[in-house]
Design a protein around this motif. Structure first.
Motif, PDB file in Angstrom:
ATOM      1  N   LEU A 401       0.840  -1.193   0.000  1.00  0.00           N
ATOM      2  CA  LEU A 401       0.000   0.000   0.000  1.00  0.00           C
ATOM      3  C   LEU A 401       0.871   1.238   0.000  1.00  0.00           C
ATOM      4  CD1 LEU A 401      -1.458  -2.279   2.084  1.00  0.00           C
ATOM      5  CD2 LEU A 401      -3.246  -0.532   2.025  1.00  0.00           C
ATOM      6  N   SER A 402       0.354   2.325  -0.577  1.00  0.00           N
ATOM      7  CA  SER A 402       1.089   3.591  -0.619  1.00  0.00           C
ATOM      8  C   SER A 402       1.100   4.228   0.773  1.00  0.00           C
ATOM      9  CB  SER A 402       0.440   4.544  -1.615  1.00  0.00           C
ATOM     10  OG  SER A 402      -0.830   4.972  -1.135  1.00  0.00           O
ATOM     11  N   THR A 403       2.019   5.165   0.949  1.00  0.00           N
ATOM     12  CA  THR A 403       2.105   5.878   2.227  1.00  0.00           C
ATOM     13  C   THR A 403       0.801   6.605   2.530  1.00  0.00           C
ATOM     14  OG1 THR A 403       4.465   6.220   1.863  1.00  0.00           O
ATOM     15  CG2 THR A 403       3.428   7.567   3.552  1.00  0.00           C
ATOM     16  N   ILE A 404       0.245   7.257   1.514  1.00  0.00           N
ATOM     17  CA  ILE A 404      -1.009   7.998   1.719  1.00  0.00           C
ATOM     18  C   ILE A 404      -2.136   7.058   2.110  1.00  0.00           C
ATOM     19  CG2 ILE A 404      -2.797   9.337   0.547  1.00  0.00           C
ATOM     20  CD1 ILE A 404      -0.596  10.715  -1.033  1.00  0.00           C
ATOM     21  N   ARG A 405      -2.195   5.916   1.439  1.00  0.00           N
ATOM     22  CA  ARG A 405      -3.244   4.938   1.747  1.00  0.00           C
ATOM     23  C   ARG A 405      -3.108   4.429   3.181  1.00  0.00           C
ATOM     24  NH1 ARG A 405      -8.308   3.251   0.667  1.00  0.00           N
ATOM     25  NH2 ARG A 405      -8.526   0.992   0.566  1.00  0.00           N
ATOM     26  N   LEU A 406      -1.881   4.119   3.586  1.00  0.00           N
ATOM     27  CA  LEU A 406      -1.642   3.614   4.932  1.00  0.00           C
ATOM     28  C   LEU A 406      -1.978   4.672   5.990  1.00  0.00           C
ATOM     29  CD1 LEU A 406       1.664   1.647   4.325  1.00  0.00           C
ATOM     30  CD2 LEU A 406      -0.501   0.675   5.104  1.00  0.00           C
ATOM     31  N   ALA A 407      -1.524   5.902   5.744  1.00  0.00           N
ATOM     32  CA  ALA A 407      -1.801   6.982   6.692  1.00  0.00           C
ATOM     33  C   ALA A 407      -3.304   7.214   6.819  1.00  0.00           C
ATOM     34  CB  ALA A 407      -1.101   8.263   6.257  1.00  0.00           C
ATOM     35  N   ASP A 434       6.281   5.806 -11.236  1.00  0.00           N
ATOM     36  CA  ASP A 434       6.559   6.908 -10.312  1.00  0.00           C
ATOM     37  C   ASP A 434       5.936   6.685  -8.941  1.00  0.00           C
ATOM     38  OD1 ASP A 434       7.892   8.220 -12.337  1.00  0.00           O
ATOM     39  OD2 ASP A 434       6.083   9.268 -13.031  1.00  0.00           O
ATOM     40  N   GLU A 435       5.212   5.602  -8.757  1.00  0.00           N
ATOM     41  CA  GLU A 435       4.522   5.358  -7.507  1.00  0.00           C
ATOM     42  C   GLU A 435       5.330   4.443  -6.597  1.00  0.00           C
ATOM     43  OE1 GLU A 435       0.706   3.809  -8.453  1.00  0.00           O
ATOM     44  OE2 GLU A 435       0.123   5.519  -9.692  1.00  0.00           O
ATOM     45  N   GLU A 436       5.189   4.683  -5.297  1.00  0.00           N
ATOM     46  CA  GLU A 436       5.853   3.840  -4.310  1.00  0.00           C
ATOM     47  C   GLU A 436       4.816   3.213  -3.392  1.00  0.00           C
ATOM     48  OE1 GLU A 436       8.617   6.266  -2.218  1.00  0.00           O
ATOM     49  OE2 GLU A 436      10.195   6.066  -3.732  1.00  0.00           O
ATOM     50  N   ALA A 437       5.101   1.997  -2.988  1.00  0.00           N
ATOM     51  CA  ALA A 437       4.218   1.307  -2.053  1.00  0.00           C
ATOM     52  C   ALA A 437       5.084   0.502  -1.089  1.00  0.00           C
ATOM     53  CB  ALA A 437       3.247   0.398  -2.790  1.00  0.00           C
ATOM     54  N   PHE A 438       4.491   0.160   0.057  1.00  0.00           N
ATOM     55  CA  PHE A 438       5.238  -0.543   1.094  1.00  0.00           C
ATOM     56  C   PHE A 438       4.540  -1.848   1.464  1.00  0.00           C
ATOM     57  CE2 PHE A 438       6.697   3.760   1.466  1.00  0.00           C
ATOM     58  CZ  PHE A 438       8.022   3.663   1.878  1.00  0.00           C
TER      59      PHE A 438
END
Length: 502
Positions: A401-407, A434-438
């Motif tokens: 999931l992306s940082t924004i999604r997690l936050a 260009d997208e990052e996810a964790f």
């Protein structure tokens, strides 16, 4: 000049005809009964609104709730944002059925600041007042309001009002508004048309600020609107937010049937849920255990819907006074983020069963054994920071999931999520364009093992095959991974192990 609004909401609670509306009128000079039927019948039917002016000129919003059991859904719609409750108990009646139920609801919603107001004190002698005080003391035992002060008041003679005002000021002095969270949300309690202005909605704001001109998403529908203007207590402001009563004039809402239960949210919050994990408390008033798969009536924010309660404890049921993990599967999509409070009642809406706190906003079907699932929920319940984020990711169907999604799901500021995700020993950062996810290290290692085992099984079964098609492998994965994201993941796995992609 616009007034300054303190970030706190005062609410009322108590049995019908115990003087809630009269008390607010005596304290503020404002009448919260706005409907013709309310004035004719002399009882509150729906939510009423006012404000309390503190000595420094700041204002705290007031939500006056109805006390009749027939209007409990209206009470629940207003109770979700209360920071300080004025809980009325009439001197002549004492504790009554709705006194008990309203206290249960406030306890389940986590309300910890309150003042018990013995109203109609002019109708009782000192001995009766002592009896009512004893009833309140017994009633509050084991609840969040156990140590709340008790003040006798008469809205007719004015006796005790100054003391009550002083206690309200004391309770709100330096009041720390609820922690700022990830995104703005406004659960709607009213939506109406003002001629010449268009659609106006009101509610108690949650999360971050909203500003004039900002684009918002309507959930669960997904429609988009824009904020034309903002008012707080009839004063026009450029921004408003957490713990404030807010009125928004919207553009783009003319063809949307906005109503109580809808949520206006920051456009980054792009989906509602129909399955979420919780820490659930069953109240003594439930009278019997909540069994697995029981249908209940769910109240969260200003939303009401039917849900199925899946008890995640081994016993398969939660007895009165018990707590445990449960999953709620809703008939209608709802907006629920980590930390949100909710209440459940029986399906016929005649009794409050319990309530609790949202842990994981997007639960998944849980198959036995479920101890690993419970362990992650336990960590979510008891931890913050990296521990909580790691558990949340482990619980998701999605692989990363992306940082924004997690936050957003965790209901925390993005900067706070960024700090926690920087721990490379626990989190793996993946790039898709260009997208990052964790994802978590545990999920990453499991994916590598699954990929190697699947390829080994394929080659044993088909020794002459050159390999497995990427899409055939992707469709067998234990997690949701999009086709676009899977290619760079396979490339990374091949760098870290003995598989080859050609």
């Amino acid at each position: 000049m616009a007034s300054i609004t303190t970030h706190a909401i005062i609410g009322t609670a108590g049995h019908i005809d115990h003087g809630k509306t009269a008390l607010i009128r005596a304290l503020t000079g404002q009448d919260t009964d706005r409907l013709k039927e309310e004035k004719e019948r002399g009882i509150s039917i729906d939510l009423g609104f006012a404000y309390f002016t503190l000595p420094d000129g700041t204002r705290a919003g007031i939500v006056d709730v109805p006390g009749h059991e027939r209007f409990i859904r209206n009470m629940l719609a207003g109770a979700h944002g209360i920071d300080l409750v004025l809980f009325t108990v009439a001197a002549d009646d004492g504790v009554m059925p709705q006194t008990e139920e309203h206290l249960d609801i406030l306890h389940l919603l986590g309300t910890r600041r309150g003042i018990f107001v013995i109203t109609k004190a002019d109708l009782a002698d000192a001995a009766r007042i002592r009896d009512v005080r004893d009833e309140i003391e017994l009633l509050t035992d084991g609840t969040t309001l156990i140590d709340a002060p008790v003040i006798e008041v008469s809205s007719i003679t004015g006796a005790g009002l100054d003391k009550l005002r002083e206690e309200i000021v004391h309770q709100l002095d330096g009041f720390p508004a609820r922690r700022a969270t990830g995104v703005f949300r406004l659960p709607l309690d009213r939506a109406f048309v003002i001629k010449g202005h268009g659609i106006v909605v009101t509610g108690t704001a949650m999360g971050a600020e909203v500003r004039v001109g900002q684009k918002l998403r309507v959930l669960p529908s997904g429609d988009e609107v824009r904020v034309r203007s903002i008012q707080v207590h009839s004063d026009s402001v450029e921004s408003a937010g957490l713990c404030q009563r807010v009125a928004l004039n919207l553009t783009g809402a003319e063809k949307i049937n906005l109503a109580r239960g809808d949520v206006l949210a920051d456009e980054r919050l792009d989906s509602a849920t129909t399955r979420f994990d919780t820490w659930l408390e069953i109240r003594p008033a439930a009278k019997r255990a909540l069994k697995n798969n029981t249908r209940v009536r769910l109240f969260i924010g200003t939303t009401e819907t039917i849900a199925r309660a899946i008890v995640l404890d081994e016993a398969g049921a939660l007895a009165p006074k018990a707590t445990g993990f449960a999953q709620l599967v809703t008939d209608d999509a709802v907006v629920a983020l980590a930390g949100d409070r909710f209440v459940i009642r029986d399906e016929t809406n005649s009794r409050t069963l319990g309530g609790g706190i949202v842990l994981n906003p997007f639960g998944r079907r849980v198959r036995k054994p479920i101890e690993a699932y419970r362990a992650n929920l336990r960590m979510l319940k008891d931890s913050t920071g990296a521990d909580a984020l790691e558990s949340l990711i482990n619980l998701q169907e999605s692989f990363a999931l992306s940082t924004i999604r997690l936050a957003t799901l965790m209901n925390i500021p993005i900067a706070e999520a960024d700090t926690s995700l920087s721990d490379a020993s626990r989190f793996v950062k993946l790039s898709v364009g260009d997208e990052e996810a964790f994802t978590t290290r545990a999920k990453w290692d499991e994916l590598k093992r699954f990929t190697l085992n699947t390829l080994a099984t394929h080659h044993r079964g088909e020794p002459l095959s050159p390999g497995l098609e990427m899409e055939a492998l992707r469709t067998r994965l234990p997690y949701e991974i999009g086709a676009r994201a899977f290619r760079p993941i396979v490339d990374r796995i091949s760098h870290e192990s003995e598989i080859v992609r050609e």
